[in-house]
Design an enzyme around this catalytic site. Structure first.
Site, mmCIF file in Angstrom:
data_model
loop_
_atom_site.group_PDB
_atom_site.id
_atom_site.type_symbol
_atom_site.label_atom_id
_atom_site.label_comp_id
_atom_site.label_asym_id
_atom_site.label_seq_id
_atom_site.Cartn_x
_atom_site.Cartn_y
_atom_site.Cartn_z
ATOM 1 N N SER A 133 37.927 80.904 -108.029
ATOM 2 C CA SER A 133 38.309 80.831 -106.619
ATOM 3 C C SER A 133 37.786 82.080 -105.904
ATOM 4 O O SER A 133 38.060 83.199 -106.339
ATOM 5 C CB SER A 133 39.832 80.764 -106.491
ATOM 6 O OG SER A 133 40.220 80.659 -105.148
ATOM 7 N N LYS A 159 34.931 77.649 -106.050
ATOM 8 C CA LYS A 159 35.856 77.184 -105.004
ATOM 9 C C LYS A 159 35.868 78.251 -103.918
ATOM 10 O O LYS A 159 36.136 79.426 -104.219
ATOM 11 C CB LYS A 159 37.232 76.996 -105.611
ATOM 12 C CG LYS A 159 38.414 77.002 -104.646
ATOM 13 C CD LYS A 159 39.664 76.538 -105.379
ATOM 14 C CE LYS A 159 40.925 77.187 -104.822
ATOM 15 N NZ LYS A 159 42.133 76.664 -105.509
ATOM 16 N N LYS A 161 37.526 79.688 -100.471
ATOM 17 C CA LYS A 161 38.620 79.633 -99.509
ATOM 18 C C LYS A 161 38.010 79.464 -98.118
ATOM 19 O O LYS A 161 37.015 80.129 -97.795
ATOM 20 C CB LYS A 161 39.425 80.935 -99.563
ATOM 21 C CG LYS A 161 40.215 81.108 -100.843
ATOM 22 C CD LYS A 161 41.315 80.080 -100.951
ATOM 23 C CE LYS A 161 42.142 80.301 -102.202
ATOM 24 N NZ LYS A 161 43.228 79.315 -102.320
ATOM 25 N N ASP A 186 39.046 75.275 -100.378
ATOM 26 C CA ASP A 186 40.513 75.259 -100.319
ATOM 27 C C ASP A 186 40.942 75.904 -99.004
ATOM 28 O O ASP A 186 40.630 77.060 -98.751
ATOM 29 C CB ASP A 186 41.099 76.041 -101.504
ATOM 30 C CG ASP A 186 42.620 75.954 -101.550
ATOM 31 O OD1 ASP A 186 43.207 76.495 -102.506
ATOM 32 O OD2 ASP A 186 43.219 75.334 -100.644
ATOM 33 N N GLU A 211 40.531 70.955 -100.613
ATOM 34 C CA GLU A 211 41.904 71.154 -101.094
ATOM 35 C C GLU A 211 42.829 71.520 -99.941
ATOM 36 O O GLU A 211 42.547 72.461 -99.184
ATOM 37 C CB GLU A 211 41.893 72.272 -102.144
ATOM 38 C CG GLU A 211 43.160 72.510 -102.888
ATOM 39 C CD GLU A 211 43.023 73.620 -103.923
ATOM 40 O OE1 GLU A 211 41.881 73.952 -104.326
ATOM 41 O OE2 GLU A 211 44.061 74.189 -104.292
ATOM 42 N N ASP A 236 47.469 70.335 -103.070
ATOM 43 C CA ASP A 236 48.017 71.453 -103.837
ATOM 44 C C ASP A 236 49.460 71.650 -103.354
ATOM 45 O O ASP A 236 50.391 71.095 -103.933
ATOM 46 C CB ASP A 236 47.117 72.684 -103.606
ATOM 47 C CG ASP A 236 47.673 73.992 -104.166
ATOM 48 O OD1 ASP A 236 46.934 74.987 -104.186
ATOM 49 O OD2 ASP A 236 48.852 74.024 -104.574
ATOM 50 N N LYS A 260 49.977 72.725 -110.508
ATOM 51 C CA LYS A 260 50.430 74.081 -110.822
ATOM 52 C C LYS A 260 51.869 73.978 -111.300
ATOM 53 O O LYS A 260 52.761 73.590 -110.532
ATOM 54 C CB LYS A 260 50.404 74.977 -109.584
ATOM 55 C CG LYS A 260 49.042 75.249 -109.015
ATOM 56 C CD LYS A 260 49.171 76.058 -107.724
ATOM 57 C CE LYS A 260 47.820 76.367 -107.130
ATOM 58 N NZ LYS A 260 47.957 77.040 -105.810
ATOM 59 N N GLY A 288 45.665 77.686 -110.067
ATOM 60 C CA GLY A 288 46.002 79.045 -110.491
ATOM 61 C C GLY A 288 46.750 79.786 -109.403
ATOM 62 O O GLY A 288 46.605 79.488 -108.217
HETATM 63 C C1 LIG Z 1 43.380 80.828 -107.233
HETATM 64 C C2 LIG Z 1 43.886 80.304 -105.947
HETATM 65 O O1 LIG Z 1 43.143 80.094 -105.035
HETATM 66 N N1 LIG Z 1 45.223 80.075 -105.883
HETATM 67 C C3 LIG Z 1 46.001 79.522 -104.819
HETATM 68 C C4 LIG Z 1 46.117 80.493 -103.668
HETATM 69 C C5 LIG Z 1 46.813 81.767 -104.087
HETATM 70 C C6 LIG Z 1 47.896 81.752 -104.935
HETATM 71 C C7 LIG Z 1 48.552 82.896 -105.321
HETATM 72 C C8 LIG Z 1 48.127 84.132 -104.863
HETATM 73 C C9 LIG Z 1 48.754 85.330 -105.265
HETATM 74 C C10 LIG Z 1 48.308 86.514 -104.788
HETATM 75 C C11 LIG Z 1 47.228 86.553 -103.951
HETATM 76 C C12 LIG Z 1 46.615 85.390 -103.544
HETATM 77 C C13 LIG Z 1 47.044 84.153 -104.009
HETATM 78 C C14 LIG Z 1 46.386 82.982 -103.631
HETATM 79 C C15 LIG Z 1 45.515 78.148 -104.374
HETATM 80 O O2 LIG Z 1 44.900 77.415 -105.135
HETATM 81 O O3 LIG Z 1 45.841 77.777 -103.241
HETATM 82 MG MG LIG Z 2 45.110 75.689 -103.349
#
Ligand SMILES: CC(=O)N[C@@H](Cc1ccc2ccccc2c1)C(=O)O
Ligand SMILES: [Mg+2]
Length: 365
Positions: A133, A159, A161, A186, A211, A236, A260, A288
């Site tokens: 990510s 992936k 953001k 995402d 996402e 998600d 998750k 994650g």
């Molecule tokens: C890997 C990924 O993109 N995870 C989450 C977003 C997420 C989740 C938990 C977090 C904790 C600390 C800082 C940023 C964070 C971002 C998601 O899929 O939406």
């Molecule tokens: Mg997500």
């Protein structure tokens, strides 16, 4: 299994680089760990909540209070992970708090039984492909440098953001520079139904999925978007239970699910979501939450399930941490090894964990 006590620990781990999403920019990970002391073994759980209720309504200190005040008093005297769902059901919501306790109890139970998380959940792979990510960056060149580095490390899927103002351009730039790599985005709920036509603008880039473009409670909006945009929609934040997954699929709100365990109350519910999706012939992948090696171990066990047919956010420890609280998980030939030891298969490096521990609370049962 009888428990004698439960310990709650707060630790803080610096991130190797700021991680920017549509809802926050984080430079460190604040983590609540749960350790259960059982008769035959101890077990570790990790709460995936962040410090503020910006991803979902949960937050670390709130989860700690829910665990001590409302969940631990409801622990059955002879506790098994399977019994916790019904025992905790009277407590409304708080899936991340519940999941942390269940994860620790399951770890202790399985260590005592000499069974791995992967064997218990039904994993069929010894190694799984890893996705990564990539946060929102200050510029396109900076983004391309990061993507280049991750591809060089062997990540099977990228992936990105996205958010309004940082979506079509970065996706176009990555596509043009790196060709037909596995690529997805995402939005973490950053768009509205009015953005449907704009999001259809992602269609030419052949993304694996988009996402959670809309708010977590807008299943209808996602179904309407699916009628306008060609890119498959993955949810998600919206998928908080197996029932929510079944409803989302029946409503046509998504055709892929990011699972998750922390978001849905634990690995048993995550397994049920996996099974619901498989019944609909819908792919799932392991999401994650920047877990330490403890949560990473459990996620890898989940990622080994047959229905996890897309690379998950099961990156190496080094994606987020210079030093993990367990032996680090490493990417080898684009694959992550699924732990095979009893329980989680990993344990914290205790002297390092003690260095990182900001507070510790022991609750005798
Ligand atoms: C890997 C990924 O993109 N995870 C989450 C977003 C997420 C989740 C938990 C977090 C904790 C600390 C800082 C940023 C964070 C971002 C998601 O899929 O939406
Ligand atoms: Mg997500």
């Amino acid at each position: 299994m009888k428990l004698s006590a439960v310990e709650l620990r707060r630790i803080r781990l610096p991130l190797v680089s700021p991680f920017r999403t549509s809802f926050a920019t984080e430079t460190e990970r604040s983590v609540l760990l749960v350790r259960v002391l059982g008769t035959s073994a101890e077990g570790w759980g990790e709460c995936v909540a962040i410090d503020e209720p910006l991803y979902s309504s949960e937050y670390v200190s709130g989860a700690a209070q829910v665990i001590t005040d409302f969940l631990l008093p409801r622990l059955p005297s002879d506790v098994t992970a399977r019994a916790l769902g019904p025992a905790f059901a009277p407590v409304k919501g708080h899936p991340m708090a519940k999941a942390a306790v269940e994860m620790a109890v399951l770890d202790a139970e399985l260590r005592g039984a000499g069974m791995s998380y992967a064997a218990y959940l039904g994993g069929i792979h010894d190694r799984v492909p890893a996705g990564v990510s990539v946060g929102i960056m200050d510029s396109i060149p900076e983004l391309l440098d990061h993507v280049d580095g991750y591809l060089a490390e062997g990540y099977a899927r990228i992936k990105l953001k996205i958010q309004p103002g940082w979506d079509l351009e970065p996706v176009r730039a990555v596509r043009e520079r790196f060709g037909d790599i596995l690529l997805q985005v995402d939005a973490n709920t950053a768009y509205t139904r009015a953005d449907a036509r704009h999001l259809a603008g992602l269609d030419p880039f052949d993304l694996l999925l988009i996402e959670q473009p809309l708010p977590e409670d807008d299943l209808l909006g996602h179904a309407q978007l699916a009628a306008v945009a060609r890119t498959p929609i993955c949810l998600d934040e919206s998928i908080v239970s197996a029932r929510a997954a079944a409803d989302a699929l029946s409503l046509g709100a998504c055709s892929i699910i990011n699972v998750k365990a922390g978001r849905v109350g634990g690995y048993l519910e995550a397994r049920r979501i996996h099974d619901v999706a498989m019944a609909h012939d819908v792919p799932v992948w392991c999401g994650g939450m920047l877990e330490t090696g403890l949560g990473r171990a459990a996620n890898l066990a989940f990622a080994a399930l047959p229905g996890c047919t897309l690379p998950g956010d099961v990156s190496a420890s080094s994606r987020y941490y210079t030093r993990d609280i367990t032996e680090p998980f490493c990417l080898v030939d684009g694959l992550m090894t699924v732990p095979s030891g009893p329980g989680l298969g990993v344990s914290p490096i205790m002297d390092y964990l003690d260095e990182l521990t900001e507070s510790s609370q022991l609750v005798r049962l």
